[in-house]
Design an enzyme around this catalytic site. Structure first.
Site, mmCIF file in Angstrom:
data_model
loop_
_atom_site.group_PDB
_atom_site.id
_atom_site.type_symbol
_atom_site.label_atom_id
_atom_site.label_comp_id
_atom_site.label_asym_id
_atom_site.label_seq_id
_atom_site.Cartn_x
_atom_site.Cartn_y
_atom_site.Cartn_z
ATOM 1 N N SER A 1 15.718 14.966 11.728
ATOM 2 C CA SER A 1 15.623 13.542 12.058
ATOM 3 C C SER A 1 16.505 12.738 11.117
ATOM 4 C CB SER A 1 14.180 13.055 11.927
ATOM 5 O OG SER A 1 14.153 11.641 12.052
ATOM 6 N N HIS B 1 17.724 14.514 15.966
ATOM 7 C CA HIS B 1 16.731 13.535 16.439
ATOM 8 C C HIS B 1 17.057 12.166 15.850
ATOM 9 C CE1 HIS B 1 12.707 12.525 18.029
ATOM 10 N NE2 HIS B 1 12.555 11.784 16.967
ATOM 11 N N ASP C 1 15.731 8.356 15.630
ATOM 12 C CA ASP C 1 14.575 7.469 15.809
ATOM 13 C C ASP C 1 15.025 6.022 15.902
ATOM 14 O OD1 ASP C 1 12.870 9.695 13.761
ATOM 15 O OD2 ASP C 1 12.224 9.134 15.759
ATOM 16 N N MET D 1 14.089 2.240 16.334
ATOM 17 C CA MET D 1 12.926 1.368 16.112
ATOM 18 C C MET D 1 13.356 -0.097 16.260
ATOM 19 S SD MET D 1 11.346 3.312 12.829
ATOM 20 C CE MET D 1 11.022 5.066 12.879
ATOM 21 N N HIS E 1 14.926 9.017 20.442
ATOM 22 C CA HIS E 1 13.495 8.680 20.562
ATOM 23 C C HIS E 1 13.363 7.164 20.464
ATOM 24 C CE1 HIS E 1 9.320 8.954 18.339
ATOM 25 N NE2 HIS E 1 9.219 8.392 19.520
ATOM 26 N N MET F 1 11.445 4.088 20.152
ATOM 27 C CA MET F 1 10.188 3.431 19.777
ATOM 28 C C MET F 1 10.424 1.930 19.953
ATOM 29 S SD MET F 1 9.299 5.845 16.533
ATOM 30 C CE MET F 1 10.989 6.435 16.398
ATOM 31 N N MET G 1 3.504 12.871 19.059
ATOM 32 C CA MET G 1 3.647 12.304 17.717
ATOM 33 C C MET G 1 2.529 12.841 16.837
ATOM 34 S SD MET G 1 6.366 10.519 17.628
ATOM 35 C CE MET G 1 6.140 9.752 16.014
ATOM 36 N N GLY H 1 6.950 4.867 13.088
ATOM 37 C CA GLY H 1 7.492 3.735 12.342
ATOM 38 C C GLY H 1 8.140 4.121 11.037
ATOM 39 N N PHE H 2 7.669 5.219 10.452
ATOM 40 C CA PHE H 2 8.213 5.573 9.135
ATOM 41 C C PHE H 2 8.249 7.089 8.963
ATOM 42 C CE2 PHE H 2 8.254 1.289 7.577
ATOM 43 C CZ PHE H 2 7.239 0.667 8.312
ATOM 44 N N GLY H 3 9.269 7.552 8.250
ATOM 45 C CA GLY H 3 9.295 8.963 7.873
ATOM 46 C C GLY H 3 8.424 9.177 6.650
ATOM 47 N N GLY H 4 8.255 10.447 6.286
ATOM 48 C CA GLY H 4 7.557 10.786 5.050
ATOM 49 C C GLY H 4 6.047 10.612 5.073
ATOM 50 N N ASP I 1 6.595 15.614 16.153
ATOM 51 C CA ASP I 1 7.418 14.696 15.353
ATOM 52 C C ASP I 1 6.534 13.960 14.352
ATOM 53 O OD1 ASP I 1 9.532 11.814 16.323
ATOM 54 O OD2 ASP I 1 8.996 12.651 14.370
ATOM 55 N N GLY I 2 6.783 14.282 13.064
ATOM 56 C CA GLY I 2 6.081 13.544 12.013
ATOM 57 C C GLY I 2 5.316 14.459 11.088
ATOM 58 N N GLY I 3 5.758 14.519 9.838
ATOM 59 C CA GLY I 3 5.068 15.370 8.859
ATOM 60 C C GLY I 3 5.256 16.847 9.139
ATOM 61 N N GLY J 1 12.242 15.367 9.260
ATOM 62 C CA GLY J 1 13.178 14.548 8.498
ATOM 63 C C GLY J 1 13.062 14.866 7.020
HETATM 64 C C1 DX5 Z 1 8.183 8.292 12.928
HETATM 65 C C2 DX5 Z 1 9.452 9.105 12.989
HETATM 66 C C3 DX5 Z 1 9.321 10.251 11.997
HETATM 67 C C4 DX5 Z 1 10.592 11.011 11.780
HETATM 68 C C5 DX5 Z 1 10.314 12.295 11.017
HETATM 69 O O1 DX5 Z 1 8.314 7.164 13.693
HETATM 70 O O2 DX5 Z 1 9.633 9.587 14.327
HETATM 71 O O3 DX5 Z 1 8.312 11.088 12.468
HETATM 72 O O4 DX5 Z 1 11.139 11.353 13.003
HETATM 73 O O5 DX5 Z 1 9.716 11.925 9.832
HETATM 74 P P1 DX5 Z 1 9.249 12.989 8.721
HETATM 75 O O6 DX5 Z 1 9.735 14.354 9.128
HETATM 76 O O7 DX5 Z 1 9.911 12.500 7.459
HETATM 77 O O8 DX5 Z 1 7.760 12.909 8.712
HETATM 78 ZN ZN ZN Z 2 10.977 10.504 16.389
#
Ligand code: DX5
Ligand code: ZN
Length: 225
Positions: free
Chosen positions: A6, A31, A33, A35, A64, A66, A135, A140-143, A173-175, A195
């Site tokens: 990502s 990927h 994202d 936003m 993606h 959002m 999801m 909205g945010f990575g990490g 997607d996410g974590g 990501g």
């Molecule tokens: C959230 C994003 C994240 C991103 C990946 O809106 O879609 O999930 O792609 O983030 P990580 O891998 O850093 O959780």
């Molecule tokens: Zn995404």
């Protein structure tokens, strides 16, 4: 198994460079994202940035959206080089026309679902999509930390995919880390957006290959279940 780094977790001062790193890593998807600061409380990047990274990543650009009004963005992102366009089922009545429009643009059709949304909301659309994005964090945010309660949703759509004879991809997607990728693969996921857990490594190739191996191992344990 497809690993999708990502770009949200890349160095925003060197996006083309990091897109090229992802390309060299052998990842099949990149990927992106998108936003809009309305559907999610953050703003990332738009079609101009996708167009700028397009020449640096040769394979599938997995966009993606959002966004609250993706209908006004589908053509600009197609022009920018998007291969797949994913919209959120939370958009309600607009979902059917959006999926049709993405298909009419000759793009791969993706549908995403947020953690609080009941998995039944995606069932009416399963015959119209190429990819279902579950999801595993609130968008909205990575990490952010992985939400384990989302795993049964992966299992449910995998069961529907088998029962209905569909072949859409199941993306998470996410974590996503080596460990959570293994867990999601065990229940049917086959496409992994990551990501933070990938871009923090200097050697992105090794990180992508390792996650690929872990996801395959998870899928094999599914086969044994
Ligand atoms: C959230 C994003 C994240 C991103 C990946 O809106 O879609 O999930 O792609 O983030 P990580 O891998 O850093 O959780
Ligand atoms: Zn995404």
């Amino acid at each position: 198994m497809i690993i999708a780094p990502s770009l949200l977790a890349a160095d925003f001062g060197r996006l083309a460079h990091d897109a090229a790193r992802a390309d060299r890593s052998g990842a099949e998807y990149l990927h992106l994202d998108i936003m809009d600061g309305h559907f999610v409380p953050n703003i990332s990047f738009g079609p101009a940035v996708v167009a700028a990274v397009r020449p640096h990543f040769r394979r599938f650009l997995d966009v993606h959206l959002m966004c609250s009004r993706p209908e006004i963005l589908l053509e600009p992102f197609k022009k920018a080089g998007a291969d797949g366009l994913t919209v959120h089922v939370e958009l309600g009545e607009a979902v059917g026309p959006l999926l049709w429009k993405i298909r009419s643009l000759g793009r791969k059709v993706g549908l995403a679902i947020n953690p609080p949304t009941h998995i039944g909301t995606v069932r009416p659309y399963l015959s119209q999509i190429d990819l279902l994005l579950v999801m595993t964090v609130n968008p909205g945010f990575g990490g952010q930390p992985f939400i384990h309660e989302c795993v049964p949703k992966v299992q449910q759509v995998a069961a529907w995919r088998r029962e209905l004879g569909h072949s859409f991809r199941i993306e998470v997607d996410g974590g996503i880390t080596d460990e959570t990728a293994t867990e999601c693969a065990r229940f049917g996921a086959d496409t992994f957006v990551a990501g933070t857990s990938l871009f923090r490594h200097r050697n992105l190739n090794a990180a992508v290959q390792r996650m690929q191996r872990k996801a395959l191992a998870g899928a094999e344990s599914l086969a044994l279940a």
